[in-house]
Structures are given as C-alpha cells and as structure tokens.
Write a protein that holds these residues in place. Structure first.
Motif, PDB file in Angstrom:
ATOM      1  N   ALA A 161       0.800  -1.365   0.083  1.00 27.70           N
ATOM      2  CA  ALA A 161      -0.111  -0.047  -0.028  1.00 27.70           C
ATOM      3  C   ALA A 161       0.925   1.055  -0.211  1.00 27.70           C
ATOM      4  N   PHE A 162       2.116   1.280   0.670  1.00 31.49           N
ATOM      5  CA  PHE A 162       2.889   2.389   0.825  1.00 31.49           C
ATOM      6  C   PHE A 162       3.379   2.499  -0.861  1.00 31.49           C
ATOM      7  N   GLY A 163       4.029   1.445  -1.255  1.00 35.92           N
ATOM      8  CA  GLY A 163       4.402   1.685  -2.663  1.00 35.92           C
ATOM      9  C   GLY A 163       3.424   2.024  -3.630  1.00 35.92           C
ATOM     10  N   ALA A 164       2.195   1.733  -3.500  1.00 29.28           N
ATOM     11  CA  ALA A 164       1.054   2.099  -4.420  1.00 29.28           C
ATOM     12  C   ALA A 164       0.816   3.573  -4.323  1.00 29.28           C
ATOM     13  N   VAL A 165       0.958   4.087  -3.045  1.00 29.35           N
ATOM     14  CA  VAL A 165       0.760   5.556  -3.257  1.00 29.35           C
ATOM     15  C   VAL A 165       1.893   6.391  -3.637  1.00 29.35           C
ATOM     16  N   THR A 169       0.051   6.527   5.857  1.00 26.11           N
ATOM     17  CA  THR A 169      -1.490   6.370   6.284  1.00 26.11           C
ATOM     18  C   THR A 169      -2.153   5.242   5.627  1.00 26.11           C
ATOM     19  N   ALA A 170      -1.920   5.016   4.296  1.00 24.65           N
ATOM     20  CA  ALA A 170      -2.363   4.034   3.607  1.00 24.65           C
ATOM     21  C   ALA A 170      -1.801   2.686   4.173  1.00 24.65           C
ATOM     22  N   GLN A 171      -0.575   2.856   4.235  1.00 29.60           N
ATOM     23  CA  GLN A 171       0.063   1.307   4.690  1.00 29.60           C
ATOM     24  C   GLN A 171      -0.632   0.823   6.339  1.00 29.60           C
ATOM     25  N   GLY A 172      -0.745   1.943   7.065  1.00 27.34           N
ATOM     26  CA  GLY A 172      -1.327   1.624   8.469  1.00 27.34           C
ATOM     27  C   GLY A 172      -2.626   1.101   8.156  1.00 27.34           C
ATOM     28  N   LEU A 173      -3.577   1.576   7.326  1.00 31.91           N
ATOM     29  CA  LEU A 173      -4.860   1.083   7.272  1.00 31.91           C
ATOM     30  C   LEU A 173      -4.938  -0.228   6.614  1.00 31.91           C
ATOM     31  N   VAL A 174      -4.161  -0.500   5.762  1.00 33.70           N
ATOM     32  CA  VAL A 174      -3.883  -1.933   5.036  1.00 33.70           C
ATOM     33  C   VAL A 174      -3.498  -2.976   6.132  1.00 33.70           C
ATOM     34  N   ALA A 175      -2.423  -2.626   7.055  1.00 30.05           N
ATOM     35  CA  ALA A 175      -1.887  -3.260   7.808  1.00 30.05           C
ATOM     36  C   ALA A 175      -2.739  -3.551   9.017  1.00 30.05           C
ATOM     37  N   THR A 176      -3.757  -2.650   9.422  1.00 29.75           N
ATOM     38  CA  THR A 176      -4.562  -2.683  10.355  1.00 29.75           C
ATOM     39  C   THR A 176      -5.784  -3.804   9.925  1.00 29.75           C
TER      40      THR A 176
END
Length: 444
Positions: A284-288, A300-307
């Motif tokens: 998700a981090f890489g996609a953003v 933020t996106a990575q944190g959401l997907v990881a959660t």
C-alpha cells in the motif's frame, strides 16, 4: 454430467465467432471446467517455465552471466556473494555497501545495484550455497525452492494434481527465474499454518526458520501467542534463538553490528529513495508513492491496510474457522503488513488462493467473485510491467482482491445458499474437483 463445451462446427462466420465466447462462458461458470482447464494449462506452463529458468537464466554465453547479460541467477548472486564473504571470514562486508558492490562486481564482471538488507541468520544458507560455484549453486537453490513449494502445496491441497496446478502460477516461475527466496517464505508459512495443530513442534520450526525475513515472520508468533499455542510458540522461539546463536558462533558479532547499523540506510534506500524502483513495490505504501502521493499519505495507507490485515488474521485464528481459511488468512495478511513488498514476495498469495479454493469447494463451490479472482492469475505475470508502464498498482489490487475473498469466507456464521449456517471443515477433507463433482455448475 456437465454439458460438453461448445464446438466450432462449420457454419456461418457469426456462429464460428460466437463459439469461442460460448466456450469461455462455460469455462467461467463451472468449477470443474475451470479446474480441468487449469490442469491442461499447467502441463504446458510448468515444463516450459522450468526450461526457461534452466536454459535462459541458468546458463549464458559468458561465465557467470545469463543470456540476458545479467548475473547468472539474477538476484541469487547476492546470496552467493554474501555467503562467500562469510566463508572467507568477512561476514560483515555485505552490510558495507561499497564493499558488497565491489564483491558483486568481482564475481559477475559488471556493475550491480543490489544492497544487502537481510539479518545475519541468512548467512547460514548463503554460506552453504557458496561452497559451490555460482551456476551449480543457483541450480541447487532452484531445485530446493521448487521441492519445498511442491511439498507445501501437496500438503495443503491433499492432492498432487491440485499442487501441480499451483506450480504454474506466474509468481512461482518469477521466483525461480530470479533466484529469489519468496518460494521459501511462502512454503514455510504454508507448512507452519497447516501443521500448527497436527505437528506443533514442526510448525514452530517452520515459523522460526522465517527469521531471515523478520517482516514476514512477525505475524505467526503473535497469532500463536494470542491463541495460546504455547508448544508451537516455544518451538518457533527456540528455532530463532538457535539460528541467531549459530550465526554468532560461525561468523562472529560483526555481521550483527553491521546489520543494526544499516537499518536507517535500509529505510532511506528502500522506502524514501525507492532505489529498487517504485514499480517493484506492491505494498500500500508503494502504491501511493507510485501514484505520486506524499510520504505521509503512503504511511497512512500502509497503516490502514496493515490494520485490516492484522484484524483478518486475528479473527480467523481466534474464532472457529475452517483450517484452510485460517491458514489462508495468515498467508494473505503477512505480506500486507510490510511497507516494502517486492512483487516476488507476493508468493504467499499462491497457497492462499489454493486454500481459498479448497474451502470454497467444501462449502459448495466457488462464488463468481472467487472464480474471477482465480481467472485473473495470469495478470500476476505482468504486475511490475503494468506498474512501470501505466503507474497502476496492479500488485496491490490483486493482493487486496485475494484478501477480500478470504475475508468474505472468514465472516463468522456465514449463511450458506441453502439457508443453513456453514460449518467449519477439516484440512484433511478429501477434495473432489472434476466432472463427478460438478453438480449444478459447481464443485460439490
């Protein structure tokens, strides 16, 4: 018995043009037909892929270089060079970037951009491979990774033909061609997940052997802790401790000092500078970042997907769940936790999809969205190319699609189509996929 596939009988041009569409429609509407097609495709793709790996990537016109002019074995050369340094008493050199790049150039005769980010426990298998020259070492690495992933798929599926179909997955062939360790990661996660209740010590050993990739290894011990699987957790911790002590005994403390000293550089090179290429990172981090977003949005996106990934894994492991789905939840969630997810590290999605299909089969058959996911498997062959050419994060999309299908199955007390609550199954339940199990267009 299912109706036969449409045939291309002589007729008008319109009828002949409609026949392939009818064949495709029949294929996508039946689990049995889809599986039969997948088996036929695997019989062609697996031998062809292995021939490509051995002849194109495993040999070349120049010593230690393949037919593309890249280092023999591509990314595997890093493992081999680091192992040779460790054997010669220079175990800290892989963590010194200029020294490591110089060693790579000396081994391959050309400039390499590979940086070394692994913890020192990986020097144990790396040193073992370095006992051989580069070409036989690469062939041995390929054979071992193929054997281990075949064993893991066979154990998970319960059938050799189903496991063979999984070997045709593009991510399997990608890892073999580039000499990456993604198949070892996927295999160890799979073996641990399917053996956790039957052979807890062996499952713990498999989870512990993942210590060479801490960002993939962290989830399993957490799930073992929260579910009270103490025997398996003890085996996992003991394995990690034994690997760390063995690396210290054989190579000294310098590699560990170097490893901890380069953690900041790893963050800078991999995440901030994206030195490996934004098209490679399927997180998700890489996609953003690929889409041009700022670092704050990427985190933020990575944190959401990881959660979400952590939530699915905990739900599947902490509540009564089909063992196949429980294993699939771990396999699909572990990669999504990491902000750096090279496309070859999507390999755990292969057994995750296989286990999803087994669980769906026991519950009455694949749903349309699950069948669509399995039919999209060939897209994994162009994940990086699609990202590089279009800026579209196809790797993350495929990961999240697999995640969504597994999450839909994991829902508690899901109501089946006949109005009864679905029951959990056993991972050892026989699998009947074929015409005899087709029923009304699904594998029963």
């Amino acid at each position: 018995m299912p109706a036969p596939l449409a045939t291309r009988a002589p007729g008008s041009p319109t009828a002949r043009a409609a026949a392939p569409w009818a064949d495709l429609t029949n294929l996508l509407s039946s689990d049995a037909r889809l599986f039969a097609f997948a088996k036929r495709a695997a019989r062609a793709l697996v031998p062809f892929g292995l021939a490509m790996v051995l002849l194109v990537y495993g040999t070349g016109p120049e010593p230690r270089r393949n037919w593309y002019g890249d280092p023999l074995g591509n990314d595997f050369v890093q493992i081999w060079v680091a192992g040779r340094s460790a054997l010669e008493g220079r175990g800290a050199e892989p963590y010194n970037l200029p020294a490591h790049l110089a060693n790579l150039k000396a081994a391959c005769g050309q400039e390499c951009r590979f940086a070394w980010h692994y913890p020192p426990v990986i020097l144990l298998p790396a040193a073992a491979t370095a006992l051989l020259d580069l070409q036989p070492a690469f062939l041995l690495w390929t054979a071992l990774s193929l054997a281990l992933v075949g064993l893991a798929m066979r154990l998970a599926a319960g059938r050799a033909d189903v496991a063979f179909v999984a070997l045709a997955h593009p991510l399997v062939l990608c890892n073999l061609a580039y000499g990456q360790n993604g198949l070892f990661t996927a295999s160890l996660l799979t073996l641990g997940a399917v053996l956790v209740d039957r052979r807890p010590w062996l499952a713990g050993l498999c989870f512990g052997l993942l210590a060479y990739k801490p960002h993939f290894a962290a989830l399993a011990p957490l799930l073992l802790l929260v579910t009270g699987r103490r025997e398996c957790l003890a085996a996992c911790a003991s394995t990690v401790l034994a690997l760390c002590l063995a690396s210290l005994a054989l190579f000294g403390s310098a590699p560990w000092t170097g490893f901890f000293g380069t953690l900041g550089d790893t963050n800078r090179i991999i995440l901030r500078n994206a030195a490996a290429g934004l098209d490679l990172n399927a997180s998700a981090f890489g996609a953003v970042r690929l889409l041009g977003g700022p670092m704050a949005a990427a985190w933020t996106a990575q944190g959401l997907v990881a959660t979400l990934a952590l939530g699915l894994a905990c739900r599947a492991w902490c509540r009564p769940t089909d063992p196949a789905l429980r294993a699939a939840a771990l396999l699909v969630s572990a990669p999504l936790l990491s902000p750096y997810l090279p496309v070859y590290d999507l390999a755990p999605l292969v057994p995750a999809a296989l286990l999803l299909a087994l669980a769906a089969h026991r519950a009455g058959g694949l749903r349309p969205h699950e069948r669509a996911l399995l039919c999209s498997v060939p897209l994994f062959a162009v994940v990086r190319e699609a990202a590089g050419l279009t800026g579209f994060p196809l790797g993350l999309v495929l990961s999240l699609a697999t995640f969504a299908c597994i999450a839909w199955r994991v829902r508690p007390w899901r109501v089946a189509s006949d109005g009864h609550r679905s029951e959990t199954g056993s991972l050892n339940t026989p699998v009947l996929i074929g015409p005899a199990a087709a029923g009304s267009g699904r594998a029963a």
